[in-house]
Structures are given as structure tokens and as C-alpha cells.
Design an enzyme around this catalytic site. Structure first.
Site, PDB file in Angstrom:
ATOM      1  N   SER A  46       1.012 -26.999  -0.700  1.00 50.26           N
ATOM      2  CA  SER A  46      -0.130 -27.873  -0.076  1.00 50.26           C
ATOM      3  C   SER A  46      -1.604 -26.757  -0.081  1.00 50.26           C
ATOM      4  O   SER A  46      -2.465 -26.771  -0.109  1.00 50.26           O
ATOM      5  CB  SER A  46      -0.228 -28.488   1.109  1.00 50.26           C
ATOM      6  OG  SER A  46       1.301 -29.063   0.952  1.00 50.26           O
ATOM      7  N   ALA A  47      -1.092 -25.291   0.131  1.00 53.99           N
ATOM      8  CA  ALA A  47      -1.897 -24.068   0.405  1.00 53.99           C
ATOM      9  C   ALA A  47      -2.342 -24.088   1.169  1.00 53.99           C
ATOM     10  O   ALA A  47      -4.119 -23.532   1.437  1.00 53.99           O
ATOM     11  CB  ALA A  47      -2.777 -24.397  -1.425  1.00 53.99           C
ATOM     12  N   ILE A  48      -1.584 -24.648   2.657  1.00 53.38           N
ATOM     13  CA  ILE A  48      -2.491 -24.410   3.855  1.00 53.38           C
ATOM     14  C   ILE A  48      -2.014 -23.516   4.018  1.00 53.38           C
ATOM     15  O   ILE A  48      -0.623 -23.196   4.587  1.00 53.38           O
ATOM     16  CB  ILE A  48      -1.909 -25.875   4.403  1.00 53.38           C
ATOM     17  CG1 ILE A  48      -2.318 -27.167   3.582  1.00 53.38           C
ATOM     18  CG2 ILE A  48      -2.600 -25.872   5.706  1.00 53.38           C
ATOM     19  CD1 ILE A  48      -3.912 -27.404   2.819  1.00 53.38           C
ATOM     20  N   HIS A  50      -1.156 -22.976   7.403  1.00 51.67           N
ATOM     21  CA  HIS A  50      -0.443 -23.997   8.924  1.00 51.67           C
ATOM     22  C   HIS A  50      -1.125 -22.903  10.217  1.00 51.67           C
ATOM     23  O   HIS A  50      -0.471 -22.221  10.404  1.00 51.67           O
ATOM     24  CB  HIS A  50       0.635 -24.076   8.777  1.00 51.67           C
ATOM     25  CG  HIS A  50       0.959 -25.288   7.925  1.00 51.67           C
ATOM     26  ND1 HIS A  50      -0.152 -26.782   7.578  1.00 51.67           N
ATOM     27  CD2 HIS A  50       1.213 -24.804   6.615  1.00 51.67           C
ATOM     28  CE1 HIS A  50       0.950 -27.218   6.802  1.00 51.67           C
ATOM     29  NE2 HIS A  50       1.415 -25.955   5.670  1.00 51.67           N
ATOM     30  N   CYS A 448      -9.295 -24.799 -24.170  1.00 47.19           N
ATOM     31  CA  CYS A 448      -8.745 -23.073 -24.609  1.00 47.19           C
ATOM     32  C   CYS A 448      -7.418 -22.594 -24.538  1.00 47.19           C
ATOM     33  O   CYS A 448      -7.612 -21.376 -24.707  1.00 47.19           O
ATOM     34  CB  CYS A 448      -9.490 -22.375 -22.639  1.00 47.19           C
ATOM     35  SG  CYS A 448      -8.463 -22.990 -21.054  1.00 47.19           S
TER      36      CYS A 448
END
Length: 483
Positions: A46-48, A50, A448
């Protein structure tokens, strides 16, 4: 060569440990089964960062999460990786949810999380105008942050290499032997020797412990898959902070969150699976996370989805991280079951592991020649994060910065070449994708990818038929056609 420390696994925990050891007078190697760092749970979460209110007070998980939240912010700034302290809400919809929030508040206070409080509907809607009208309250955690989990791991790995750490990629550990205080770790063809070994193999960490010689290892890992959907950047401002539903026994629950790069991410669900490498997505799973996201924010529109993915977390059969020196094999440190919030905790987990190594007998002294930046010449700024003035100067110095390759993310030829020639050379399509975001935009590399492949071939002196998407047999072309 006999290294002082060998680390198995180049996810966030292994890389952070290597980077921290690189500050000291010792020799360090990292072996990784795949073609790059951060190819397991580190690149699919989640790229959190915490805050630390969720873990049971007194556990190692709680302590390392709260400490890691502080250290992660410091490390991102030190290595030039963007991080945003946007805070988080755990959203309550009824009286039962309120009881859950009160329990989380109490745990967070015991864990030492700063600024936690329960806020009511009016304040919640003022902070998050797009929140569901049925939301009654939330637990506000202002110390929660977002960053790029593989971005900071790559930066830390480059910093480690800059300071002398050796990485062995495509090195799947299949055997181990021990002679005196030296440990020999093998992939069947090659052997790396070290005085101390740290097992940071994520979902495979319990298996690696057995390979290292642990009999009746006291922990087992249940691979648990979580699916996500990423929405286009036009949706990125729908949420100002990370929004969670109340957690369940299966995890922290589905979330809606902006990303550090301006997208909106929703997910994950959480289901046990047998194959720890199964990162597939399912129609049923994506429908489940869509419904969960709409509960928090009804205006979420998955017609704006640009990609979906899943990650597998190493859920242990205990409710805590297991990080200990082996009782059977001196000099082996096992870091097993480091699931969520493993990314947020990783800088503190590295501190803890280094402390265990010292307790086990490793003597560490500070280096006088340590380089604190990502590369010897500092922290590179990518073109799409430069000011207009910086872009002009970059193009004057190197005309390749004036050639846009990825239009969706404004990635230049100069950015790509810089990554190909970095301390850990980016030699696959996905390696460049993670380092530059070429291919992460709306068209998902449709425009790309061919040019990216050609650049890799040109700068590595390989044929186009040798270039892969992520290593192994993931070739883009099978052969060159005849003229």
C-alpha cells in the site's frame, strides 16, 4: 572472500540492514533470488508508512513500527526520496466501529503514537469532502505518511553499493553448510561465505531457515495475497489522506489513498494462498476491493483504473515479528514473519537486526569514509521533479534530458541512461520502470517500452533479443527478423 555479514533477501528489510551495516567497518553481501531489489512484497504493497496504532502493545511489531515511522521520514529525506506526511483516518460507520476505533486509540497511545484522536463527522467531512455521507467518525493519525516503497529501497541499495556492499542477483539459496564460525550459502552453482548470516527472505523466510539447518523451526508462514487497483492521476486529489475501513482479523482492511506520485490506490483484500509467488489478480477480488473502496468513498470510479496488481505478505502463525538469533546455529539471525507494517518498520528492524549481530559477537566501528548520499556525487533528481530552471541547466549539460521517452510520466532519455549506469545498473524494462516510472502512466508502457528496450540494449552492448521485462525468460522479442 569471506564476508562479515551475508543477508538473504533484497526486500526492504534486507536492504535497510545492508545500508545500515555499510556505515560500519565490515564487509557485507546480499543474495537475492530475483533480478533486482524489492521484487517481492516491497514492490506490491500500500506504500503506507503506518503510524503504529494497530499492533498489540508490547510486541516487537509495535515497537519497530513506531520507531520505523520516524526513521523512514529521515531516511527518505537523506536519500532524496519523496515522502508526504498526509495522515490517515480509520473510518467508522456505526457504534460497533466506534468501539473498534476506541480500542485502536488505546493501543496507539500505549505504543507511543503521537497526535492520535477520534474525530466526529463534521470535522471528518471538512478534512475529506468526498468521504461517504454515512461515515460517522474516524481515528485520525497525523504521523502516517506515504512514499514509494521500492523507490526508497532502491535508493538505500544504491547507497549501500556506493559504500561497498556486494549484491548477488538471481541467486536462489538451495543449500547451506557450516564450518566453525563460517557459513557457506549456495545456489547450487556458486557459494558465498560469511561469518554471520541474516535471513530476510520474506514469504520464503521459514523455508530458508530450514535450509540453513534449523530443525523444528518454531514458526510457519502463511502466504496471504492482497489485490490492488491504481487509478489515473485525475483521481489523485479525491482523498487528502489515507482512508481505512475498520480492520478485521484478515488485516488492516481496504483503503483508499493518494500515492506519492499523484495517483489513487485502492485495496487490498487478504486471502491465504498456497503458492507464495502467485501474484495474480481475480475478477472477484477486484470487485471486492472496489466495493470496499466505494463504502469509504462512493465517488471512486474504477473506469479510471490504469492497472491492477497483487502482493503476497508473509503472515506468520503468531501475531508478531519473529527476529532472533538461531538457538541451533550461532551467527544466524532469522527475521521471519515480517508482514505489514514491515515496510514502515524496516529502518527500525534493521537497527534491531544490527543490534542482534553485535550481541552475537560482530564488532562494529564507524567508518570515516562513509558516503551518506545515494551516489558518490549526491542524490540524483529526476527530470519530472526538477524546477524549470533545473531542467534548462540539465539540458544544457546533457541534451539527452531534452528527449522525452515516456510521455505519461515525463521521463527523459537522460533519466533512463542515468538509471542504466547507476550503482545497481537497471538492465530490464521493469528495473527502469521502478527507478524512473517509465511505463507507469496511463498507457502502461504501450508507447515507451520499445524505446526503453533499445536504450538498454545500446548501453549494455546487448542485442534487443537479450533484453527482458523482469529477468528470466521474459523477453520482449524472440529474435531479430531478417532484413
Amino acid at each position: 572472500m569471506i564476508y562479515d555479514v551475508l543477508i538473504i533477501g533484497a526486500g526492504c528489510t534486507g536492504v535497510m540492514t545492508a545500508r545500515l551495516l555499510a556505515e560500519k567497518n565490515c564487509t557485507v553481501a546480499v543474495v537475492e533470488a530475483k533480478a533486482d531489489v524489492a521484487m517481492g512484497a516491497t514492490c506490491a504493497n500500500s506504500a503506507i508508512v503506518h503510524a503504529g496504532y494497530d499492533a498489540k502493545p508490547g510486541t516487537l511489531k509495535a515497537k519497530l513500527n513506531v520507531r520505523g515511522n520516524v526513521l523512514m521520514k529521515q531516511l527518505c529525506r537523506q536519500l532524496g526520496v519523496e515522502i508526504k506526511e498526509i495522515g490517515s483516518h480509520v473510518v467508522g460507520f456505526n457504534s460497533e466501529d466506534r468501539k473498534t476505533l476506541e480500542g485502536l486509540l488505546d493501543k496507539g497511545i500505549q505504543n507511543g503514537v503521537e497526535g492520535l484522536r477520534i474525530i466526529e463527522q463534521d470535522e471528518l467531512r471538512a478534512m475529506e469532502p468526498n468521504i461517504s455521507p454515512e461515515a460517522e467518525c474516524s481515528l485520525w493519525a497525523p504521523t502516517t505518511a506515504i512514499t514509494c516503497p521500492y523507490g526508497i529501497t532502491i535508493a538505500a541499495a544504491e547507497n549501500a553499493v556506493t559504500n561497498g556492499v556486494h549484491f548477488y542477483f538471481n541467486f536462489t539459496v538451495t543449500g547451506a553448510s557450516h564450518a566453525g564460525n563460517i557459513h557457506y550459502i549456495s545456489n547450487g552453482d556458486e557459494t558465498v561465505a560469511a561469518r554471520y548470516v541474516v535471513n530476510c527472505a520474506g514469504v520464503n523466510s521459514a523455508v530458508i531457515a530450514s535450509i540453513l539447518g534449523e530443525n523444528d523451526f518454531p514458526l510457519s508462514i502463511i502466504p496471504r495475497r492482497g489485490e490492488y487497483i491504481v487509478l489515473d492521476k485525475v483521481c489523485g486529489n479525491m482523498a487528502n489522506s489515507t482512508l481505512f475501513v475498520c480492520p478485521s482479523g484478515r488485516g488492516k482492511g481496504i483503503l483508499v489513498s493518494p500515492t506519492v506520485d499523484g495517483n489513487l490506490i485502492i485495496g487490498p483484500n487478504a486471502y491465504p494462498i498456497e503458492d507464495g509467488d502467485d501474484t495474480s489478480t481475480t475478477p472477484e477480488g477486484l470487485e471486492e476491493i472496489t466495493a470496499g473502496a466505494k463504502k469509504i468513498m462512493p465517488s471512486v470510479d474504477t473506469r479510471m483504473a490504469i492497472t491492477s496488481f497483487s502482493g503476497v505478505r508473509p503472515t506468520p502463525n503468531i501475531y508478531d515479528f519473529f527476529i532472533e538469533e538461531s538457538k541451533q546455529i550461532p551467527g544466524i539471525i532469522n527475521a521471519v514473519g515480517v508482514e505489514s507494517p514491515g515496510f514502515a518498520a524496516s529502518p527500525a528492524t534493521a537497527e534491531y537486526i544490527v543490534g542482534l549481530l553485535e550481541e552475537a559477537g560482530l564488532v562494529l566501528t564507524d567508518r570515516e569514509d562513509y558516503i551518506p548520499t545515494r551516489r558518490p556525487d549526491g542524490n540524483h533528481i529526476q527530470f519530472n521533479r526538477m524546477t524549470d530552471e533545473e531542467r534548462v541547466e540539465a539540458c544544457k549539460k546533457n541534451s539527452s534530458y531534452g528527449k522525452i521517452v515516456c510521455r505519461c510520466e515525463t521521463v527523459t532519455e537522460g533519466d533512463l541512461i542515468d538509471a542504466i549506469e547507476a550503482p545497481i545498473p537497471a538492465v530490464t524494462i521493469d528495473m527502469l520502470k521502478k527507478r524512473t516510472r517509465a511505463g507507469m502512466g496511463r498507457c502502461q508502457g504501450g508507447f515507451c517500452s520499445p524505446r526503453v528496450a533499445v536504450l538498454i540494449a545500446e548501453h549494455t552492448k546487448k542485442s534487443l533479443a537479450e533484453i527482458t521485462k523482469f529477468g528470466g525468460n521474459s523477453w520482449l522479442v524472440s529474435k531479430r527478423t531478417e532484413d
